[in-house]
Each structure stands twice: as C-alpha cells, then as structure tokens.
Motif scaffolding. Sequence first.
Motif, short mmCIF file in Angstrom:
data_model
loop_
_atom_site.label_atom_id
_atom_site.label_comp_id
_atom_site.label_asym_id
_atom_site.label_seq_id
_atom_site.Cartn_x
_atom_site.Cartn_y
_atom_site.Cartn_z
N LEU A 186 0.84 -1.20 0.00
CA LEU A 186 0.00 0.00 0.00
C LEU A 186 0.87 1.24 0.00
N GLU A 187 0.46 2.25 -0.77
CA GLU A 187 1.05 3.57 -0.63
C GLU A 187 0.09 4.34 0.26
N VAL A 188 0.59 4.79 1.38
CA VAL A 188 -0.25 5.52 2.34
C VAL A 188 0.03 7.00 2.13
N ALA A 210 -5.09 20.58 -0.10
CA ALA A 210 -5.50 19.96 -1.38
C ALA A 210 -4.43 20.21 -2.45
N ALA A 211 -4.07 19.16 -3.18
CA ALA A 211 -3.11 19.28 -4.29
C ALA A 211 -3.18 17.99 -5.10
N GLY A 212 -2.51 18.01 -6.24
CA GLY A 212 -2.31 16.79 -7.03
C GLY A 212 -3.59 16.04 -7.34
N SER A 213 -3.55 14.73 -7.13
CA SER A 213 -4.66 13.89 -7.58
C SER A 213 -5.94 14.17 -6.80
N LEU A 214 -5.82 14.65 -5.56
CA LEU A 214 -7.05 14.96 -4.80
C LEU A 214 -7.76 16.15 -5.46
N PRO A 226 11.92 14.65 -0.61
CA PRO A 226 11.12 15.52 -1.49
C PRO A 226 10.56 14.79 -2.72
N ASP A 227 11.04 13.55 -2.99
CA ASP A 227 10.48 12.75 -4.08
C ASP A 227 9.05 12.31 -3.78
N CYS A 228 8.74 12.14 -2.51
CA CYS A 228 7.41 11.59 -2.18
C CYS A 228 6.61 12.51 -1.27
N CYS A 229 7.05 13.78 -1.18
CA CYS A 229 6.31 14.78 -0.38
C CYS A 229 5.95 15.96 -1.29
N ARG A 230 4.93 16.72 -0.92
CA ARG A 230 4.80 18.07 -1.48
C ARG A 230 5.20 19.04 -0.39
P1 5GP Z 1 -0.95 12.51 -5.60
O1 5GP Z 1 -1.90 11.41 -5.25
O2 5GP Z 1 -1.53 13.87 -5.36
O3 5GP Z 1 -0.33 12.35 -6.95
O4 5GP Z 1 0.29 12.37 -4.57
C1 5GP Z 1 0.12 12.61 -3.20
C2 5GP Z 1 1.50 12.61 -2.51
O5 5GP Z 1 2.03 11.30 -2.53
C3 5GP Z 1 2.53 13.50 -3.21
O6 5GP Z 1 3.36 14.07 -2.22
C4 5GP Z 1 3.34 12.52 -4.06
O7 5GP Z 1 4.68 12.96 -4.15
C5 5GP Z 1 3.24 11.24 -3.25
N1 5GP Z 1 3.14 10.05 -4.13
C6 5GP Z 1 2.02 9.44 -4.57
N2 5GP Z 1 2.32 8.37 -5.33
C7 5GP Z 1 3.67 8.31 -5.36
C8 5GP Z 1 4.59 7.42 -6.00
O8 5GP Z 1 4.23 6.43 -6.67
N3 5GP Z 1 5.92 7.69 -5.84
C9 5GP Z 1 6.35 8.75 -5.11
N4 5GP Z 1 7.67 8.98 -4.99
N5 5GP Z 1 5.50 9.60 -4.47
C10 5GP Z 1 4.18 9.39 -4.61
#
Ligand code: 5GP
Length: 256
Positions: free
Chosen positions: A89-91, A97-101, A199-203
């Motif tokens: 799972l990716e938690v 609010a940003a990105g996919s949300l 910073p790769d997986c954070c905003r």
């Molecule tokens: P979103 O769902 O808005 O694209 O991402 C939400 C957050 O999770 C962002 O900070 C994004 O960087 C992180 N994130 C989501 N999926 C992935 C992924 O597959 N790889 C990485 N590195 N970050 C992810």
Amino acid sequence: MNRRRRVYEGKAKILYEGPEPGTLVQHFKDDATAFNNKKHDKIEGKGVLNNRISEYLFQKLGEIGVPTHFIKRLNMREQLIREVEIIPLEVVIRNVAAGSLSTRLGVDEGTMLPRSIVEFYYKSDELNDPLVTEEHITAFGWATPPELETVMSLALRINDFLSGLFLGVGIRLVDFKCEFGRLWEGEQMRIVLADEISPDCCRLWDIETQDKLDKDRFRRDMGGLVEAYQEVARRLGLHVDNPTRTRSGPVLVQSK
Ligand code: 5GP
C-alpha cells in the motif's frame, strides 16, 4: 563492477543484500520518474540528497518512537536497513489539497483541508496504483484490520511530527506518501515505517512564497529540482557536499 546481489530494483532505488541476514542496502538512484514511468529522466545529485534527507527524517522519527527500517547511512547514496515484508500500500496523508485529490474532487490546489486525510493506494504498476478503501485492503488480505489500525495511527503521528518539523524551517508539508512493512523478530511481528521520506514523495511548499520544493518541479517541467532539494536539506541543517560529484565506489561514513 558491483558484485553484490541485487534483491530488487525500483524506479528510484535499488535494494542489495546486506552484510548480515535480515539487512539490506538501500541505494538511491538519480532516476526521476513520473506518471507511472511515462516520464523519465536522470537528475544528477537527486539520489544523494534523498539519501541524506530521508536518513535525517527517519532518525528524527525514530527519536520520537516511530519504529522504522532504518539502521544507518553507509555512504552518499546508500543506507543500511532492516529487511521487511512490504505491505503493498502507498499511504498518502494530505493536509492541503493538491495533485490527484484536487483533480479527482475538484478542490482548488492550496485549499487547507478541514483535517488531515489518509488515503490508501494499492501498489501495482499495471493498475496505476489505484485508490482503495479499508474494505478492499482487508477483504483481499493486503493487511489485517489491526495492522491497518497501526498503519493509520503511525501515519498520523508521522504527519503531525513532520508538519511541525517542516513548519519550523518555513516549509508547509502539503502531503506525502509513505510505506510500511512487517518486521519479524522471531515469532514477533512489528509494523515499521519503510522505504523513504524525501522531497520525491512529499509536497513541500515554501510558507512565504508558496514555491514548490519537491518532485512536482519535475512532474510539471518547472526545472530547478536539485536546487529545491538542496534548499530543503539546507533548511534542515544538513550539509550535503556537492551532491552531483560522481564517485567510483561507495565511501564509508562514520556510524553514530
Ligand atoms: P498525488 O496522489 O496527489 O499524486 O500524490 C500525493 C502525494 O504522494 C505526493 O506528495 C506525491 O509525491 C506522493 N506520491 C504518490 N504516489 C507516489 C509514488 O508512486 N511515488 C512517489 N515517490 N510519491 C508518490
């Protein structure tokens, strides 16, 4: 020539067999990918910065009692970790609010959320990491209800701690993704934080200017990714000497 046994290679990291049973070496690559590998580039210095920033955040989380897989940093690009069974799972924890949300729900990017929101995505490249609910997770056996409860409470604790830590250096933690694993110690199993937080997986947005200090600079073709990651490291008080310098092989650093 690398003789170590490669256990797993992902988009941004490689796992090698570690020196002791139950350990692995996590190697941070310079590869940047987005949109499930449709966009791909090499950004010199990214791996070094992520290794250092993730080390720092995992150490700080360890100090407040969050169990993690991290043991120690080995060199500029590698850290020694405990081998865990990754929960698929990716938690994602969101504060703004940003990105996919924003895309999915039509909420303007930058809107403060009424409370932190935890989402789960099933780790599957073929399926594009779909959003899933607790029902899917427990019905398909990806995690048990008690495991999921632990994951949720750890994720919220991590979010509270990191939000404060970043706020202290003028950065808003908008959202981030983390992963958890099962660590077996004899018959005992513990859920621990795994993978990386960087910073790769954070905003990460500058509080004053709203400048993006994260991987969205790559996803959105903004440029200046290494400079942004360097700024995050600098504000956290980390000294990363010339992250773009290439080395012929691993260099040991002093363990604490
Ligand atoms: P979103 O769902 O808005 O694209 O991402 C939400 C957050 O999770 C962002 O900070 C994004 O960087 C992180 N994130 C989501 N999926 C992935 C992924 O597959 N790889 C990485 N590195 N970050 C992810």
